[in-house]
Scaffold this motif. Structure first.
Motif, short mmCIF file in Angstrom:
data_model
loop_
_atom_site.label_atom_id
_atom_site.label_comp_id
_atom_site.label_asym_id
_atom_site.label_seq_id
_atom_site.Cartn_x
_atom_site.Cartn_y
_atom_site.Cartn_z
N ILE A 56 5.45 -29.14 -32.32
CA ILE A 56 5.34 -29.30 -30.49
C ILE A 56 4.21 -29.01 -30.44
N ASP A 57 3.12 -28.38 -30.60
CA ASP A 57 2.02 -28.07 -30.13
C ASP A 57 1.52 -28.73 -30.48
N ARG A 58 2.24 -30.32 -32.08
CA ARG A 58 0.64 -31.70 -32.00
C ARG A 58 0.82 -32.73 -30.64
N LEU A 59 2.27 -32.67 -30.03
CA LEU A 59 2.41 -32.78 -28.60
C LEU A 59 1.34 -32.87 -27.53
N LEU A 60 1.62 -31.63 -27.57
CA LEU A 60 0.64 -30.82 -26.12
C LEU A 60 -0.92 -31.67 -26.36
N PRO A 61 -1.66 -31.78 -24.87
CA PRO A 61 -2.71 -32.03 -24.41
C PRO A 61 -4.22 -31.09 -25.40
N GLN A 62 -3.32 -30.22 -25.26
CA GLN A 62 -4.51 -28.57 -25.87
C GLN A 62 -6.10 -28.53 -24.88
N THR A 63 -5.12 -28.93 -23.83
CA THR A 63 -6.60 -28.45 -22.53
C THR A 63 -6.21 -27.03 -22.75
N GLN A 64 -5.30 -26.05 -22.71
CA GLN A 64 -5.31 -24.71 -22.77
C GLN A 64 -5.20 -24.23 -20.86
N CYS A 65 -5.25 -24.85 -20.92
CA CYS A 65 -5.70 -24.67 -19.32
C CYS A 65 -4.55 -23.86 -18.47
N ARG A 66 -3.05 -23.46 -19.55
CA ARG A 66 -2.40 -21.84 -18.55
C ARG A 66 -1.27 -22.43 -17.85
#
Length: 280
Positions: free
Chosen positions: A8-18
């Protein structure tokens, strides 16, 4: 059957924006894996990420939780360097180490590494950071598309995650070093302590030590005391910076805030104008 959070994490943009309500992309992915979160909370990912998550988790596609925000163009942080006071609050907040600066020195954003998370805006005490729209569909702009990976979305996510992991490792090293120094100091104090010093320490009068320390502090304070006119100048500069920050915040709320924020901003601007006119 639950899907591993790594997939699932691989599909997220990884901006860590919360903006999803979790402390980063990985915690959000873990919540999705446990079935505790909706698939439509990732604002930077928008409908693209929602559809991929729906396909992976075999659930219906949902509209974005914040449709207005998700439709806005991507933006990167820009610091008004003439207003920056060098407090380092934004540097501590940036999850990808995309801000350069030092205490009481001007800060600047590495635009190619900014992920547009907006986490640096709220901590700024003088409101000198704004978001500048860009034409990119995915951030950061420093993304490098590999030969076997032609999708700029995943290239951007990989770059953002790389910066985030480097920052996390750096903070862990600093924390480990701090613990080592504290341990070494404690060991040194234990080694240097002798029965004689322990006996003399038992005979020390705490009240006398406190009085001595207070007298020393007062002497040092008198020695370091600056002229009254310098204190007054510093207070004036601080008050001026705070007033300018309040004015910028009121103008921003008046233009982009909700109805209550616009009303409060209009009232503040009216009072501010009256005060300025009375001083002339």
């Amino acid at each position: 059957m639950s899907i591993a959070s790594e997939h699932i994490d691989r599909l997220l943009p990884q901006t860590q924006c919360r903006q999803c309500g979790y402390q980063g992309c990985s915690p959000y992915a873990q919540a999705l894996s446990r079935g505790e979160a909706a698939i439509n909370l990732c604002t930077p990912g928008g409908i693209t990420v929602i559809r991929d998550l729906a396909q992976l988790l075999n659930v219906p596609v949902l509209p974005p939780a914040d449709p207005l925000k998700s439709e806005q163009p991507k933006a990167i942080a820009v610091i008004d360097e003439s207003e920056c006071i060098g407090c380092t609050a934004c540097i501590k907040a940036c999850p990808v180490d995309a801000i350069l600066g030092a205490t009481k020195q001007m800060h600047t954003v590495i635009t190619s590494e900014c992920s547009g998370c907006e986490l640096c805006i709220a901590p700024c005490p003088v409101d000198c950071i704004r978001m500048q729209p860009v034409h990119d569909h995915w951030l950061p702009q420093a993304r490098l598309v590999a030969d076997n990976q032609q999708d700029e979305r995943f290239a951007a996510a990989a770059q953002a995650n790389k910066r985030f992991q480097h920052r996390t490792a750096r903070l862990q090293r600093l924390q480990h070093l701090k613990k080592q120094q504290q341990h070494a100091y404690q060991q040194k104090a234990t080694i240097t302590a002798t029965p004689a010093t322990a006996k003399s320490a038992a005979n020390i009068n705490p009240a006398a030590l406190i009085a001595k320390a207070m007298a020393k502090a007062q002497t040092q304070q008198l020695q370091r005391r600056v002229p009254d006119n310098q204190d007054s100048f510093q207070q004036q500069q601080i008050a001026k910076a705070q007033e300018q920050a309040s004015y910028r915040r009121a103008m921003r709320d008046f233009q982009y805030g909700n109805e209550q924020q616009k009303a409060d901003a209009l009232e503040w601007l009216r009072l501010h104008k009256q005060q300025r006119e009375s001083q002339q």
